[in-house]
Scaffold this motif. Structure first.
Motif, PDB file in Angstrom:
ATOM      1  N   VAL A  85      88.747  16.171  36.014  1.00 38.90           N
ATOM      2  CA  VAL A  85      88.796  15.036  36.976  1.00 38.90           C
ATOM      3  C   VAL A  85      87.232  14.262  36.777  1.00 38.90           C
ATOM      4  O   VAL A  85      87.173  13.541  37.080  1.00 38.90           O
ATOM      5  N   GLY A  86      86.703  15.282  36.577  1.00 33.92           N
ATOM      6  CA  GLY A  86      85.109  14.424  36.048  1.00 33.92           C
ATOM      7  C   GLY A  86      85.047  13.821  34.720  1.00 33.92           C
ATOM      8  O   GLY A  86      84.699  12.524  35.921  1.00 33.92           O
ATOM      9  N   PRO A  87      86.086  12.516  34.456  1.00 33.13           N
ATOM     10  CA  PRO A  87      85.729  11.762  33.800  1.00 33.13           C
ATOM     11  C   PRO A  87      86.498  10.621  34.653  1.00 33.13           C
ATOM     12  O   PRO A  87      85.491   8.905  34.730  1.00 33.13           O
ATOM     13  N   LEU A  88      87.180  10.473  35.393  1.00 37.91           N
ATOM     14  CA  LEU A  88      87.729   9.820  36.365  1.00 37.91           C
ATOM     15  C   LEU A  88      86.604  10.142  37.873  1.00 37.91           C
ATOM     16  O   LEU A  88      86.015   8.510  38.215  1.00 37.91           O
ATOM     17  N   VAL A  89      86.431  10.587  38.425  1.00 34.52           N
ATOM     18  CA  VAL A  89      85.304  10.709  39.409  1.00 34.52           C
ATOM     19  C   VAL A  89      83.712   9.314  38.957  1.00 34.52           C
ATOM     20  O   VAL A  89      83.475   8.786  39.612  1.00 34.52           O
ATOM     21  N   ASN A  90      83.166  10.348  37.312  1.00 30.89           N
ATOM     22  CA  ASN A  90      82.472   8.839  37.498  1.00 30.89           C
ATOM     23  C   ASN A  90      82.403   7.268  36.173  1.00 30.89           C
ATOM     24  O   ASN A  90      82.232   6.908  36.882  1.00 30.89           O
ATOM     25  N   LEU A  91      83.642   7.574  36.519  1.00 32.40           N
ATOM     26  CA  LEU A  91      84.382   5.978  35.909  1.00 32.40           C
ATOM     27  C   LEU A  91      84.747   5.084  37.365  1.00 32.40           C
ATOM     28  O   LEU A  91      83.929   4.383  37.493  1.00 32.40           O
ATOM     29  N   TRP A  92      85.268   5.912  38.657  1.00 36.40           N
ATOM     30  CA  TRP A  92      84.654   5.175  39.792  1.00 36.40           C
ATOM     31  C   TRP A  92      83.743   5.320  40.952  1.00 36.40           C
ATOM     32  O   TRP A  92      83.549   4.121  41.317  1.00 36.40           O
ATOM     33  N   PHE A  94      82.040   7.994  41.724  1.00 38.41           N
ATOM     34  CA  PHE A  94      81.611   8.867  42.696  1.00 38.41           C
ATOM     35  C   PHE A  94      80.750  10.168  42.027  1.00 38.41           C
ATOM     36  O   PHE A  94      80.362  10.825  42.802  1.00 38.41           O
ATOM     37  N   GLY A  95      80.203  10.085  40.507  1.00 42.12           N
ATOM     38  CA  GLY A  95      79.155  11.296  39.997  1.00 42.12           C
ATOM     39  C   GLY A  95      78.162  10.730  39.970  1.00 42.12           C
ATOM     40  O   GLY A  95      77.476   9.825  40.283  1.00 42.12           O
ATOM     41  N   PRO A  96      77.084  11.389  38.944  1.00 46.96           N
ATOM     42  CA  PRO A  96      76.065  10.827  38.867  1.00 46.96           C
ATOM     43  C   PRO A  96      76.162   9.684  38.522  1.00 46.96           C
ATOM     44  O   PRO A  96      74.959   9.143  38.070  1.00 46.96           O
ATOM     45  N   GLU A  97      77.121   9.175  38.024  1.00 51.93           N
ATOM     46  CA  GLU A  97      76.865   7.758  37.038  1.00 51.93           C
ATOM     47  C   GLU A  97      77.684   6.679  38.143  1.00 51.93           C
ATOM     48  O   GLU A  97      78.780   6.554  38.356  1.00 51.93           O
TER      49      GLU A  97
END
Length: 311
Positions: A85-92, A94-97
């Motif tokens: 799910v990493g790309p979606l977490v980043n897109l929203w 909630f990740g490093p980006e």
């Protein structure tokens, strides 16, 4: 991991022994971060994420343990739980980006093309990605694994009675000078300081010594006039909310409890309890009430496993 750790040991330790043990724990947790963090660009996991090689890549023993458990739960939940799910977490954001705006439907659709646990294969040779763009995020399980590593470190040092906590995730063993280790399940209230109020207190035992709670009441933000929560659905790429405010799971180890707690949150108030009962999970769910502050739902295994005390 962006949080605190705390260890209680029911034994007399002098300052030198405490310091030595603390250094060992810090070192072990650093190793977990260096292996599994998405916030460290040179971590073992991020090297895999950045790689465009689809052939098997060797992984450390610890990362293999976590990946194997994550893929097992992904299969069991039919992809409700999914570490790609990493790309979606980043897109929203909630990740490093970090980002402030709400992702568009087109951005979500593009990211979903690279999501799916079936794109990962764990073999004797290592981990392979069928899609070079697949991005793994272990934030739903790595903290629980960190708790397990600390518990194993304390056990190996010869202390059979302890309680380990990393940011609210728990693992215990033995007792506290003859009394059980007691852990409160937090009341899910927006703005409440962590640990300020609990719904109930559980006496821990060595049958199910680990506890993890997942909820949407702390890690959230506003995007495009709507509330966005950090648990992103890997099936549609959206940030959902339901009447389910938090899910607590007891298990034999904390990485398992951690991943299942996230799974139950993703299932929501309509499906979580049925899943817990079907898979013999010891789970307590806290739902928003209709006219009452909260509704507690407990799986059969939770009711059988716990000794409850009033807060």
């Amino acid at each position: 991991m962006g949080t605190f750790w705390n260890v209680s040991i029911a034994a007399e330790l002098d300052d030198a022994t405490k310091n030595t043990l603390k250094q060992r724990i810090d070192s072990e947790l650093e190793a977990v971060n260096d292996s599994m963090s998405t916030y460290r660009d040179t971590s073992e996991l991020m090297r895999i994420n950045h790689s465009r090689d689809t052939s098997p890549q060797a992984v450390s023993d610890g990362l293999r343990r976590v990946l194997a458990k994550a893929l097992e739960i992904s299969k069991e939940s039919e992809g409700v739980y999914d570490i790609t799910v990493g790309p979606l977490v980043n897109l929203w954001g909630f990740g490093p980006e970090k980002r402030q705006d709400k992702p568009s439907d087109a951005e979500i659709a593009a990211a979903l093309q690279h999501v799916g646990y079936h794109k990962l294969q764990l073999s004797a040779e290592g981990l392979s990605k069928s899609d070079p763009e697949t991005f793994i995020d272990l934030s739903s399980i790595a903290k629980g694994y960190g708790v397990d590593v600390v518990a194993e470190t304390i056990n190996a040092a010869g202390y059979p009675n302890y309680l380990v906590e990393i940011g609210g995730e728990i693992r215990s063993k033995g007792d506290k000078y003859g009394a059980p280790w007691r852990v409160g399940i937090e009341r899910p209230e927006v703005g409440l300081v962590s640990g300020a109020a609990v719904t109930n207190i559980i006496a821990m035992n060595d049958h199910l010594p680990a506890m993890a709670t997942s909820g949407n009441y702390r890690n959230y933000t506003e995007k495009g006039g709507e509330m966005a929560y950090h648990i992103i659905d890997p099936k549609d790429g959206k940030s959902h909310s339901s009447r389910l405010l938090s899910a607590t799971v007891l298990a034999g180890d904390c990485m398992t409890a951690d991943a299942y707690a996230t799974t139950l949150m993703l299932l929501g108030d309509k499906k979580a309890l049925a899943f817990a009962d079907a898979h013999n999970l010891a789970a307590e769910l806290i739902l928003a009430g209709n006219g009452t502050p909260y509704i507690l739902q407990r799986s059969k295994a939770f009711t059988q496993a716990i000794q409850e005390e009033q807060p």
